[in-house]
Design an enzyme around this catalytic site. Sequence first.
Site, PDB file in Angstrom:
ATOM      1  CB  CYS A  94      39.884  -2.739  58.121  1.00 34.10           C
ATOM      2  SG  CYS A  94      38.593  -1.857  59.005  1.00 34.10           S
ATOM      3  CG  HIS A 148      39.911  -4.358  53.933  1.00 40.74           C
ATOM      4  ND1 HIS A 148      39.127  -3.699  54.862  1.00 40.74           N
ATOM      5  CD2 HIS A 148      40.007  -3.533  52.874  1.00 40.74           C
ATOM      6  CE1 HIS A 148      38.774  -2.524  54.366  1.00 40.74           C
ATOM      7  NE2 HIS A 148      39.298  -2.398  53.162  1.00 40.74           N
TER       8      HIS A 148
END
Length: 565
Positions: A94, A148
């Site tokens: 991510c 993120h």
Amino acid sequence: MGRGRSLPRAAALRLAGLLCTAGILLGPGAAATGMGEGFRRPSGDGMNVLFIVSDDLRPALGCYGDLVVKSPNIDQLASRSVVFQNAFAQQAVCAPSRVSFLTGRRPDTTRLYDVHSYWRVHAGNYSTLPQYFKENGYTTMSVGKVFHPGISSNHSDDYPYSWSVPPFHPSSEKYENTKVCKGKDGQLHANLLCPVDVAEMPEGTLPDIQSTEEAIRLLKMMKENNSKFFLAVGYHKPHIPFRYPQEFLKLYPMESITLAPDPDVPKGLPSVAYNPWTDIRHRDDVQALNISFPYGPIPEDFQRQIRQNYFASVSYLDMLVGKLLNALDDTGFSNNTIVVFTADHGWSLGEHGEWAKYSNFDIATRVPLMFYVPGMTAPLSHPRDRLFPFIDLFAQVSKPLPQGEPKEMVELVSLFPTLAELAGLSVPPPCPKTSFRISLCTEGQSMVRYFPSAKGGHESSDDEGKPHRPPIAFSQYPRPSDTPQLNSDLPLLKDIRVMGYSMRTAYYRCTLWLGFNPSNFSVDWNDVHAGELYFAESDPNQDHNIYRSKTHGHLTKKLCRILEH
Ligand SMILES: *[C@@H]1O[C@H](CO)[C@@H](O)[C@H](O)[C@H]1NC(C)=O
Ligand SMILES: *[C@@H]1O[C@H](CO)[C@@H](O)[C@H](O)[C@H]1NC(C)=O
Ligand SMILES: *[C@@H]1O[C@H](CO)[C@@H](O)[C@H](O)[C@H]1NC(C)=O
Ligand SMILES: *[C@@H]1O[C@H](CO)[C@@H](O)[C@H](O)[C@H]1NC(C)=O
Ligand SMILES: *[C@@H]1O[C@H](CO)[C@@H](O)[C@H](O)[C@H]1NC(C)=O
Ligand SMILES: *[C@@H]1O[C@H](CO)[C@@H](O)[C@H](O)[C@H]1NC(C)=O
């Protein structure tokens, strides 16, 4: 890549002249280049952007030819969009992937391979995609998981640099990893498989439902505010745990669920390439299975359940995307808003005996990627037309076809220049060889020239008639050692010893696993720990590594050499 000049940069430099003009779509060639009947040129500036990013979504969607997954709302978006068939993330996890595509730089330039540093401090003070729109007069807004969370975006989603208003996070996000899933014993667990009755959840909702509500609220607000907007909506699903409304399970009767076509760890797979899916193992229901580390396998009936729950999570996501796009119609923005739909990377559902992301395989790096551009990928609509009526997933629906399906290899790092060009902003210049001190440049290259309706004009204007190389997608993945360890999936920077550099062309994927020194980020191209080579046509699932094959020996060297540049 790690060291010298990367090919994408070299190619980007060649394209420099082509890309620099603002509003390239409005160029004199555009009208004559295949924008068919009823297609008017987009007005360039004046377009809003709705940027939808899902978490861990491989192209398991009807519009990508998936026959099992039900995704009628995303398919409907695809039917009005250009749908890239071969789009790849730069690192299949991510934070590194998101920081890469949001800054338009590769992981070797953001120096983020784990989740523990903020690029502005650790690598360079790079401008971001939303920041660029903000600086060009847009109101930029973030809902849900776009950056993120945590230090990789300075605990603020890079606010205030990237966003005009503080980013929104759904309050029910904090229950994602708590014990809220009802087990067979009637108790609550922190399970991998977590179909729920939403009314019984803490706060009576789920994060993606809240994010959709907030995004719709912001669309309504922007109707009043009279400002161009860049609205990024980051969905949490289908990321684990598979916590979603249980009715979506009904779309996938167990009888219809197969195993992966290649559920075993391939014989020729170097151990450094394998990801031991540790995040899956940590969940209560998986722990109860007592699966051996690192190779498993997971019992077959549980493999089927994971696949079933992933697909159900995708349908739940589709329902929410449908509601969001329906609100775009309601607010009258469908005719002047570019819609992008993508994901941060893919996910293995048992292919190669692997689960989750954390690898260089297509299954982990390939993502859905589509662009709806009013007047370009679909005719400009009349104000009362509904382009995105909500489609009930529980009703039978026919599948509309995408407007164009470029097969070229493209990269998420190219999102930044592509969106800049589509919105009529000047395209950030290509980065030079080292660009740590340059705040605005891109290592990607605009994909607009692959849009069917833009073709002729752009290709003919390619720099002085030189043919440009067939596009290549680059990805990379770090490992702490040559054999699978508990930290192989996501090693800390200080623990990285091997970097897997991978390239995907139309014909093959080559990956070289090379010695890496995290103290000075140096890659030793003479220290090859392992190699992988797969031909796309004869081995689309990438199960037969021919890197060491005698018959292909000299060819291998040749095919993989490009990586070294
Ligand atoms: C980094 O860039 C931002 C905006 O682009 C600027 O406001 C800030 O001062 C820069 N920081 C440093 C340390 O140069
Ligand atoms: C990161 O956040 C902290 C705390 O809000 C702030 O003091 C610092 O200036 C931020 N870093 C940058 C580079 O803006
Ligand atoms: C939109 O306008 C309202 C009222 O002027 C204001 O309160 C709000 O902050 C604005 N929103 C954005 C995102 O600019
Ligand atoms: C788990 O598996 C190991 C061997 O892989 C075995 O020794 C152990 O007894 C098992 N534990 C349980 C609780 O089944
Ligand atoms: C889009 O529709 C609105 C009405 O909802 C209209 O005012 C506007 O002119 C249309 N824009 C374009 C580019 O057609
Ligand atoms: C990086 O550091 C290692 C050992 O600390 C050294 O051997 C190597 O030459 C350095 N590489 C570069 C490119 O500076």
